[in-house]
Design a protein around this motif. Structure first.
Motif, PDB file in Angstrom:
ATOM      1  N   UNK A  10       0.848  -1.199   0.000  1.00 15.33           N
ATOM      2  CA  UNK A  10       0.000   0.000   0.000  1.00 15.33           C
ATOM      3  C   UNK A  10       0.883   1.249   0.000  1.00 15.33           C
ATOM      4  N   UNK A  11       0.539   2.196  -0.857  1.00 12.50           N
ATOM      5  CA  UNK A  11       1.251   3.472  -0.889  1.00 12.50           C
ATOM      6  C   UNK A  11       0.849   4.264   0.356  1.00 12.50           C
ATOM      7  N   UNK A  12       1.822   4.541   1.225  1.00  6.44           N
ATOM      8  CA  UNK A  12       1.512   5.220   2.490  1.00  6.44           C
ATOM      9  C   UNK A  12       2.011   6.665   2.517  1.00  6.44           C
ATOM     10  N   UNK A  13       2.830   7.029   1.524  1.00  7.92           N
ATOM     11  CA  UNK A  13       3.296   8.416   1.480  1.00  7.92           C
ATOM     12  C   UNK A  13       3.629   8.798   0.048  1.00  7.92           C
ATOM     13  N   UNK A  14       3.270  10.021  -0.321  1.00  7.05           N
ATOM     14  CA  UNK A  14       3.558  10.561  -1.653  1.00  7.05           C
ATOM     15  C   UNK A  14       4.310  11.866  -1.474  1.00  7.05           C
ATOM     16  N   UNK A  15       5.563  11.899  -1.919  1.00  5.49           N
ATOM     17  CA  UNK A  15       6.414  13.060  -1.682  1.00  5.49           C
ATOM     18  C   UNK A  15       6.381  14.073  -2.827  1.00  5.49           C
ATOM     19  N   UNK A  16       5.764  13.719  -3.967  1.00  2.00           N
ATOM     20  CA  UNK A  16       5.754  14.616  -5.123  1.00  2.00           C
ATOM     21  C   UNK A  16       4.364  14.627  -5.750  1.00  2.00           C
ATOM     22  N   UNK A  17       4.136  15.644  -6.584  1.00  4.09           N
ATOM     23  CA  UNK A  17       2.903  15.731  -7.361  1.00  4.09           C
ATOM     24  C   UNK A  17       3.274  15.965  -8.822  1.00  4.09           C
ATOM     25  N   UNK A  18       2.292  15.861  -9.698  1.00  5.25           N
ATOM     26  CA  UNK A  18       2.522  16.075 -11.128  1.00  5.25           C
ATOM     27  C   UNK A  18       3.077  17.479 -11.360  1.00  5.25           C
ATOM     28  N   UNK A  19       4.142  17.545 -12.147  1.00  9.94           N
ATOM     29  CA  UNK A  19       4.772  18.834 -12.448  1.00  9.94           C
ATOM     30  C   UNK A  19       5.994  19.130 -11.609  1.00  9.94           C
ATOM     31  N   UNK A  20       6.220  18.336 -10.558  1.00 10.18           N
ATOM     32  CA  UNK A  20       7.397  18.563  -9.715  1.00 10.18           C
ATOM     33  C   UNK A  20       8.664  18.096 -10.422  1.00 10.18           C
ATOM     34  N   UNK A  36       0.732  10.424 -12.008  1.00  6.48           N
ATOM     35  CA  UNK A  36       0.724   9.580 -10.812  1.00  6.48           C
ATOM     36  C   UNK A  36      -0.432   8.607 -10.959  1.00  6.48           C
ATOM     37  N   UNK A  37      -0.113   7.310 -10.947  1.00  3.26           N
ATOM     38  CA  UNK A  37      -1.141   6.290 -11.146  1.00  3.26           C
ATOM     39  C   UNK A  37      -1.648   5.714  -9.837  1.00  3.26           C
ATOM     40  N   UNK A  38      -0.855   5.827  -8.769  1.00  6.11           N
ATOM     41  CA  UNK A  38      -1.253   5.236  -7.486  1.00  6.11           C
ATOM     42  C   UNK A  38      -0.943   6.205  -6.355  1.00  6.11           C
ATOM     43  N   UNK A  39      -1.902   7.038  -5.968  1.00  2.00           N
ATOM     44  CA  UNK A  39      -1.692   7.961  -4.854  1.00  2.00           C
ATOM     45  C   UNK A  39      -1.771   7.235  -3.504  1.00  2.00           C
ATOM     46  N   UNK A  40      -1.623   7.997  -2.435  1.00  4.54           N
ATOM     47  CA  UNK A  40      -1.653   7.430  -1.089  1.00  4.54           C
ATOM     48  C   UNK A  40      -2.964   6.661  -0.862  1.00  4.54           C
ATOM     49  N   UNK A  41      -2.828   5.464  -0.311  1.00  2.00           N
ATOM     50  CA  UNK A  41      -3.986   4.626  -0.032  1.00  2.00           C
ATOM     51  C   UNK A  41      -4.216   3.538  -1.053  1.00  2.00           C
ATOM     52  N   UNK A  42      -3.623   3.668  -2.238  1.00  2.00           N
ATOM     53  CA  UNK A  42      -3.800   2.649  -3.281  1.00  2.00           C
ATOM     54  C   UNK A  42      -2.928   1.429  -3.003  1.00  2.00           C
ATOM     55  N   UNK A  43      -3.461   0.261  -3.322  1.00  2.00           N
ATOM     56  CA  UNK A  43      -2.682  -0.976  -3.252  1.00  2.00           C
ATOM     57  C   UNK A  43      -2.067  -1.222  -4.621  1.00  2.00           C
ATOM     58  N   UNK A  44      -0.782  -1.548  -4.642  1.00  2.00           N
ATOM     59  CA  UNK A  44      -0.089  -1.801  -5.907  1.00  2.00           C
ATOM     60  C   UNK A  44       0.509  -3.200  -5.879  1.00  2.00           C
TER      61      UNK A  44
END
Length: 243
Positions: free
Chosen positions: A55-65, A118-126
């Motif tokens: 599970x994605x528990x942290x996202x340090x960047x966003x689109x455009x960074x 970004x295809x899998x933000x915080x909370x998504x299971x990959x």
């Protein structure tokens, strides 16, 4: 005929010849170039994927960074990773920024670039190997353009042919043909041409200079002589007339 009439006749002939010559030059120049049906700026895309399912528990960047090689983009918590660590199947140093207590690891960027999606933000299971994001590599921008050409005009292009790239703000940068793919449709060459441009490579990704930005590409065709375009068009006209 008086001398004044003769002079007027000569002047008239000179004017007519000048107009015909100018029109011939303009027409020939038009025959020596082709404008794209569609064209966009592109860049090399690098996929950022999960090594272990979790599970994605942290996202340090966003689109455009903007990101650099090795920079942490996401953190994934994986029960399977924790089990493998406890069993000694994998070592903490085998992955990036592993937390042996929480069972997490970092997903990092493989290149310098800009986050494109970004295809899998915080909370998504990959799942293992699943794409989490894409990064457009810095210094890899070019143009992909589609041209519809006659068989004759297709034979007048080659790798290295000059291309003018017009941006939406009317700025024009230079490029060259890097690769050509073609499919024949109704007797015409539907060509997809990859264009390399040092001017685009040197620009930072953002604003007008981003993948997907529409541009106009004008391709220079090989000049087969000062009247090549006129002669080709005249032959085509006679062919249509059945002569």
């Amino acid at each position: 005929m008086t001398w004044s009439s003769r002079l007027k006749l000569v002047v008239g002939l000179v004017v007519v010849l000048a107009i015909v010559g100018a029109c011939t030059v303009v027409f020939t120049q038009r025959q020596n170039s082709a404008r794209s049906a569609s064209a966009t700026i592109t860049a090399q895309e690098y996929s950022v994927g999960a090594v272990y399912a979790g599970t994605v528990v942290d996202q340090a960047v966003t689109v455009g960074d903007s990101v650099t090689t090795g920079q942490r983009l996401f953190t994934v918590r994986s029960p399977q990773l924790l089990r493998d660590l406890e069993a000694g199947v994998i070592r903490p140093t085998d992955l990036d920024q592993v937390d042996t207590t929480a069972g997490t690891y970092a997903v990092v960027s493989a290149v310098d670039g800009v986050v494109a999606s970004v295809a899998a933000p915080v909370g998504d299971f990959v799942t293992s190997g699943a794409e989490i994001a894409q990064v457009d590599k810095t210094g890899s921008m070019g143009v992909t353009a589609q041209f519809t050409l006659t068989a004759r005009d297709y034979g007048r292009i080659a790798k290295g042919s000059a291309v003018d790239i017009q941006l939406p703000n009317d700025t024009t940068v230079e490029g060259t043909v890097d690769a050509i793919e073609v499919e024949t449709v109704d007797g015409r060459a539907a060509s997809t041409i990859t264009i390399a441009s040092p001017n685009l490579v040197s620009e930072q990704i953002g604003g007008l200079y981003r993948p997907g930005t529409p541009v106009v590409a004008t391709l220079a065709l090989r000049d087969d002589g000062p009247f090549a375009g006129v002669a080709d068009s005249f032959r085509d006209f006679l062919r249509r007339m059945g002569l």
